[in-house]
Design a protein around this motif. Structure first.
Motif, PDB file in Angstrom:
ATOM      1  N   MET A 175      -0.172  -1.077   8.215  1.00  0.00           N
ATOM      2  CA  MET A 175      -0.602   0.277   7.877  1.00  0.00           C
ATOM      3  C   MET A 175      -1.909   0.249   7.089  1.00  0.00           C
ATOM      4  O   MET A 175      -2.808   1.072   7.318  1.00  0.00           O
ATOM      5  CB  MET A 175       0.493   0.976   7.079  1.00  0.00           C
ATOM      6  N   GLN A 176      -2.035  -0.689   6.161  1.00  0.00           N
ATOM      7  CA  GLN A 176      -3.264  -0.776   5.375  1.00  0.00           C
ATOM      8  C   GLN A 176      -4.472  -1.077   6.263  1.00  0.00           C
ATOM      9  O   GLN A 176      -5.566  -0.536   6.045  1.00  0.00           O
ATOM     10  CB  GLN A 176      -3.119  -1.847   4.294  1.00  0.00           C
ATOM     11  N   LEU A 177      -4.290  -1.918   7.270  1.00  0.00           N
ATOM     12  CA  LEU A 177      -5.387  -2.207   8.192  1.00  0.00           C
ATOM     13  C   LEU A 177      -5.755  -0.980   9.015  1.00  0.00           C
ATOM     14  O   LEU A 177      -6.932  -0.617   9.136  1.00  0.00           O
ATOM     15  CB  LEU A 177      -5.002  -3.358   9.121  1.00  0.00           C
ATOM     16  N   LEU A 178      -4.763  -0.324   9.589  1.00  0.00           N
ATOM     17  CA  LEU A 178      -5.029   0.826  10.448  1.00  0.00           C
ATOM     18  C   LEU A 178      -5.613   1.994   9.656  1.00  0.00           C
ATOM     19  O   LEU A 178      -6.345   2.825  10.208  1.00  0.00           O
ATOM     20  CB  LEU A 178      -3.741   1.258  11.155  1.00  0.00           C
ATOM     21  N   ALA A 179      -5.305   2.064   8.365  1.00  0.00           N
ATOM     22  CA  ALA A 179      -5.824   3.152   7.535  1.00  0.00           C
ATOM     23  C   ALA A 179      -7.335   3.053   7.342  1.00  0.00           C
ATOM     24  O   ALA A 179      -7.975   4.021   6.908  1.00  0.00           O
ATOM     25  CB  ALA A 179      -5.118   3.158   6.182  1.00  0.00           C
ATOM     26  N   LYS A 180      -7.929   1.906   7.669  1.00  0.00           N
ATOM     27  CA  LYS A 180      -9.382   1.756   7.559  1.00  0.00           C
ATOM     28  C   LYS A 180     -10.119   2.512   8.660  1.00  0.00           C
ATOM     29  O   LYS A 180     -11.322   2.755   8.542  1.00  0.00           O
ATOM     30  CB  LYS A 180      -9.763   0.276   7.629  1.00  0.00           C
ATOM     31  N   LEU A 181      -9.424   2.844   9.733  1.00  0.00           N
ATOM     32  CA  LEU A 181     -10.062   3.513  10.866  1.00  0.00           C
ATOM     33  C   LEU A 181     -10.368   4.962  10.514  1.00  0.00           C
ATOM     34  O   LEU A 181      -9.532   5.665   9.943  1.00  0.00           O
ATOM     35  CB  LEU A 181      -9.151   3.443  12.093  1.00  0.00           C
ATOM     36  N   ARG A 182     -11.553   5.426  10.890  1.00  0.00           N
ATOM     37  CA  ARG A 182     -11.965   6.798  10.623  1.00  0.00           C
ATOM     38  C   ARG A 182     -12.388   7.451  11.936  1.00  0.00           C
ATOM     39  O   ARG A 182     -13.214   6.909  12.670  1.00  0.00           O
ATOM     40  CB  ARG A 182     -13.132   6.833   9.630  1.00  0.00           C
ATOM     41  N   GLY A 183     -11.811   8.618  12.221  1.00  0.00           N
ATOM     42  CA  GLY A 183     -12.167   9.324  13.442  1.00  0.00           C
ATOM     43  C   GLY A 183     -11.638   8.666  14.696  1.00  0.00           C
ATOM     44  O   GLY A 183     -12.106   8.958  15.798  1.00  0.00           O
ATOM     45  N   VAL A 184     -10.658   7.789  14.553  1.00  0.00           N
ATOM     46  CA  VAL A 184     -10.082   7.049  15.677  1.00  0.00           C
ATOM     47  C   VAL A 184      -8.634   7.497  15.869  1.00  0.00           C
ATOM     48  O   VAL A 184      -7.884   7.630  14.894  1.00  0.00           O
ATOM     49  CB  VAL A 184     -10.131   5.528  15.424  1.00  0.00           C
ATOM     50  N   ARG A 185      -8.253   7.740  17.104  1.00  0.00           N
ATOM     51  CA  ARG A 185      -6.860   8.075  17.397  1.00  0.00           C
ATOM     52  C   ARG A 185      -6.040   6.787  17.404  1.00  0.00           C
ATOM     53  O   ARG A 185      -6.410   5.812  18.064  1.00  0.00           O
ATOM     54  CB  ARG A 185      -6.748   8.792  18.738  1.00  0.00           C
ATOM     55  N   VAL A 186      -4.926   6.798  16.688  1.00  0.00           N
ATOM     56  CA  VAL A 186      -4.121   5.589  16.505  1.00  0.00           C
ATOM     57  C   VAL A 186      -2.709   5.836  17.025  1.00  0.00           C
ATOM     58  O   VAL A 186      -2.068   6.830  16.669  1.00  0.00           O
ATOM     59  CB  VAL A 186      -4.061   5.181  15.015  1.00  0.00           C
ATOM     60  N   LEU A 187      -2.236   4.930  17.861  1.00  0.00           N
ATOM     61  CA  LEU A 187      -0.853   4.952  18.330  1.00  0.00           C
ATOM     62  C   LEU A 187      -0.229   3.600  18.034  1.00  0.00           C
ATOM     63  O   LEU A 187      -0.722   2.562  18.483  1.00  0.00           O
ATOM     64  CB  LEU A 187      -0.785   5.236  19.837  1.00  0.00           C
ATOM     65  N   THR A 188       0.849   3.604  17.265  1.00  0.00           N
ATOM     66  CA  THR A 188       1.578   2.378  16.938  1.00  0.00           C
ATOM     67  C   THR A 188       2.990   2.480  17.486  1.00  0.00           C
ATOM     68  O   THR A 188       3.658   3.506  17.307  1.00  0.00           O
ATOM     69  CB  THR A 188       1.644   2.162  15.414  1.00  0.00           C
TER      70      THR A 188
END
Length: 754
Positions: A175-188
């Motif tokens: 989660m900490q890694l994915l939280a660095k993304l900005r303006g990116v759609r994320v599906l886990t």
């Protein structure tokens, strides 16, 4: 031969018109495909699957065959990869997979950082999938005792005095890694569970979780600076970047099971299969509900999946599913072609799993037109000869110049005239009990037996207390399985006799005896229930919302004056017909079945085509009790209401809809609807044999109401024969099947369920 644009569209229009697809639909689809292919945003995926775990990941002494316990996590990676490439159009170079020994804690984190976080730009989409064991851990230096969810990596180990460090992958680290993304759609997608089960098996399935909670010190990964975890599972589910999909099967565990020649996670298989089958207008409202329906059919108990993450409140849709799909809904795709051998290898990731055991009887598939880039409209079929997992070798019939990657859809399915119900035997039974049960069950027609976990099972036979103790919930806060005293307390209220259980080990109501009895006596007592379960299995095998060429829609709604759409199922064909689409308000406004609302309910069946169809409505209560809806008829006094009359009068002309119940003073009660599954069957011919089987001695025809079917197995077997007969009257006629085979063509019938 290469066709010009005008010739191509004219030829394509002619073919689609034969399927009931109009020019206006075609024009809209061309624009949609062009728009989809013009999209420039990138999509990146990291897929992780671990089957092979060393013994050191388990608390010593390990009580499982650790090297072979999980068998489906790597298959999950393949399911996702095939879907991303062939259904969603993701560039294969943008997909990274880590399998088994490759999936160490450090490798997962560094790959997520380099492949997802560092490459994705605003407007892009990233997909992170993990399949394997889940667990939980407490940190030894914490003043309080919170429990943090973890994922067990290939190099994880159980902490001890010599190595007191938690070496799992903390879920919060991802989660900490994915939280660095900005303006990116994320599906886990995480197909593993941190819930602690009492055992590693649940009925016929394996549980993707360790049996105990680890305790040790936190150690930050050397490769990437991360902070110490502080969030429980509930906090992670709320704060997760983008969308998090996670199985919530009974008591929150992730399960994996076996199908013919392969194993897979139930949630991943249901998820990927549903995406293969989905169309744009259907995805938003019914996506998760349809996944739940698949999971419920496989496990035998009702399931409710949830979507987690920060993006839920923003309602952006599930990433990758909220825009246009570059390929049509399909059962699979062509992987390779051997022109010299006139054969092709196809991937059947979207084919209903219930059809897999019968594919080698001659299942036929048809290529679908793809836009743009198709030089000719496909004609002919592919017939399955052999099946290995989800890969089938097919024979090409009247097909040439077929491009690799062409989507395919089933047009003809075949079944043996005698379909079996497979019963798994509880491993806790004594050897003599298993021998007696096998002998007694083998004496029943259409019943087969198997050992738990060795293949697909429709139900389980065993002793109530032994099976229910293996499925009892284990609180997340506990670090060990349920204590003996806890189990003894729960078992004291369970009848001691033999009974039948769903594939996930839940008791089937009314099947246990209050007293001890002989195995053969129990089998005799349970024969009627076994036949009812087989009847429901056969009915489910006729479901064909994707492949059916009949435009039919089934709706559950509240009655006037405040009519509200609650549930909807339809064939894909009904959306493709001009003028039959739902209105904008119908698409966006959905109610729910609640106990506190006094509304009355009705079912509406719509035939959006031009030809008359003949219908039947079945209801299934508690997975096994079948009833049929009895339509009211205006008949002359003294005339006889024969089976033939009922079958022919149960008709639905083209471009019409009928509501049930028909009488204004009649309605369906709320409570039965919450525990009932409704099936609608529409056929091009009257269902004469089915109604004859229904109208046996003792059947009471209750006009405009549900009537209990006394012999459900005979009824569903007759239904298969009716659909076979209707298929034989269509042109072109099916190839002559084997003597003991029934052939069902997709343009002869449609079966939907609510």
């Amino acid at each position: 031969m290469t066709l010009g644009r005008r010739d191509f569209l004219q030829r394509l229009s002619a073919v689609l018109a034969a399927l009931g697809v109009t020019d206006s639909w075609l024009a809209g689809s061309v624009g949609a495909y062009q728009s989809a292919f013009a999209e420039t945003n990138q999509r990146f995926a990291l897929l992780v699957g671990i089957n092979a775990y060393p013994e050191k990941v388990w608390r010593s002494p390990a009580k499982v065959e650790t090297e072979r316990f999980l068998q489906g996590a790597v298959t999950d990676v393949e399911l996702q990869r095939e879907l991303l490439i062939h259904r969603l159009g993701v560039d294969p170079q943008n997909i990274v997979t880590l399998a088994n020994a490759e999936a160490t804690v450090n490798q997962i984190l560094t790959t997520a950082q380099s492949h997802l976080v560092e490459q994705a730009k605003p407007g892009d989409t990233v997909i992170l999938h993990f399949s394997g064991l889940g667990s939980q851990a407490t940190l030894s230096d914490q003043a309080t005792d919170p429990t943090f969810p973890t994922l067990v990596a290939a190099d994880s180990y159980w902490p001890d005095e010599t190595m007191p460090v938690i070496h799992d992958l903390f879920t919060e680290s991802l989660m900490q890694l994915l939280a660095k993304l900005r303006g990116v759609r994320v599906l886990t997608v995480i197909d593993a569970s941190s819930t602690l089960p009492p055992t590693l098996r649940r009925g016929n399935f394996r549980v993707r979780s360790r049996l105990a909670s680890a305790q040790g010190a936190w150690q930050s990964p050397a490769s990437i600076p991360l902070t110490k975890p502080t969030k429980t599972w509930q906090q992670l589910a709320t704060d997760w970047p983008g969308i998090l999909l996670h199985p919530q099967l009974g008591n929150g565990v992730a399960l994996e099971g076996n199908w013919p020649d392969f194993s897979a996670g139930l949630f991943t298989y249901a998820l990927t299969q549903q995406i293969w089958m989905s169309m744009p207008a259907q995805r938003q409202q019914w996506f998760m509900r349809r996944i739940d329906r698949k999971l419920s059919a496989w496990t035998g108990t009702d399931q409710t999946s949830e979507i987690f993450g920060k993006a839920i409140a923003q309602r952006p849709g599930i990433p990758l599913l909220s825009g246009r799909l570059p390929q049509p809904a399909a059962d699979g795709v062509i992987k390779t072609i051997d022109q010299a051998d006139h054969s092709a290898i196809v991937w059947l990731g979207g084919l209903p799993s219930g059809l897999l055991p019968y594919c080698e009887l001659g299942l036929q598939l048809q290529p679908l037109p793809t836009l743009p880039g198709l030089t000719a409209v496909p004609e002919g079929v592919l017939q399955v000869k052999t099946l290995n997992g989800l890969r089938a070798k097919t024979t090409l019939k009247n097909l040439t110049d077929l491009p690799i990657g062409t989507p395919i859809i089933e047009v003809e399915r075949r079944f043996p005239k005698e379909i079996d119900l497979t019963v798994a035997l509880d491993p806790a039974l004594e050897r003599i009990e298993r021998v007696d049960a096998t002998s007694a069950l083998s004496g029943l027609p259409s019943i087969a037996t198997t050992a738990p976990g060795e293949g697909v099972a429709d139900c389980l036979f065993g002793k109530s207390r032994s099976l229910l103790s293996a499925t009892a919930p284990s609180p997340v806060a506990k670090s060990i399985p349920l204590e003996a005293a806890d189990l003894a307390s729960e078992q004291s209220t369970v009848p001691p006799g033999y009974g039948l259980f769903t594939p996930d080990g839940s008791l089937i109501a009314g099947t246990t005896a209050e007293e001890e009895e002989a195995v053969k006596t129990a089998i005799t007592r349970l024969t009627a229930t076994l036949h009812s379960l087989l009847a429901v299995k056969i009915l489910r095998l006729t479901l064909n919302p994707v492949s059916s060429q009949l435009p039919v829609r089934l709706v559950l709604e509240t009655q006037a004056p405040d009519s509200k759409l609650l549930l909807l199922e339809e064939t894909l064909r009904s959306r493709q017909l001009n003028g039959s689409s739902l209105s904008q308000s119908e698409r966006l406004t959905f109610g729910s079945l609640t106990r506190n609302r006094p509304e009355q309910y009705q079912i509406r069946l719509r035939n959006a085509g031009t030809e008359t169809v003949y219908y039947l409505l079945f209801s299934v209560v508690d997975k096994s009790r079948l009833s049929v809806y009895c339509p009211p008829f205006n008949m002359a006094e003294g005339s006889e209401q024969t089976s033939q009359v009922i079958a022919r009068e149960s008709s639905l002309p083209g471009d019409t809809a009928i509501k049930y119940p028909k009488m204004p003073e009649t309605s369906f009660a709320l409570q039965p609807l919450k525990t009932t599954e409704v099936f609608a069957v529409a056929c091009t011919q009257p269902l004469l044999k089915t109604w004859k089987a229904i109208r046996t001695t003792g059947f009471r025809y209750q006009s405009d109401r549900w009537a209990v079917i006394s012999d459900p197995l005979s009824v569903t077997q007759a239904l298969l024969h009716d659909l076979h007969d209707a298929s034989g009257k269509l042109k072109p006629k099916p190839d002559a099947p084997a003597e003991h085979t029934l052939t069902l063509k997709s343009n002869a019938w449609a079966t939907l369920s609510l």
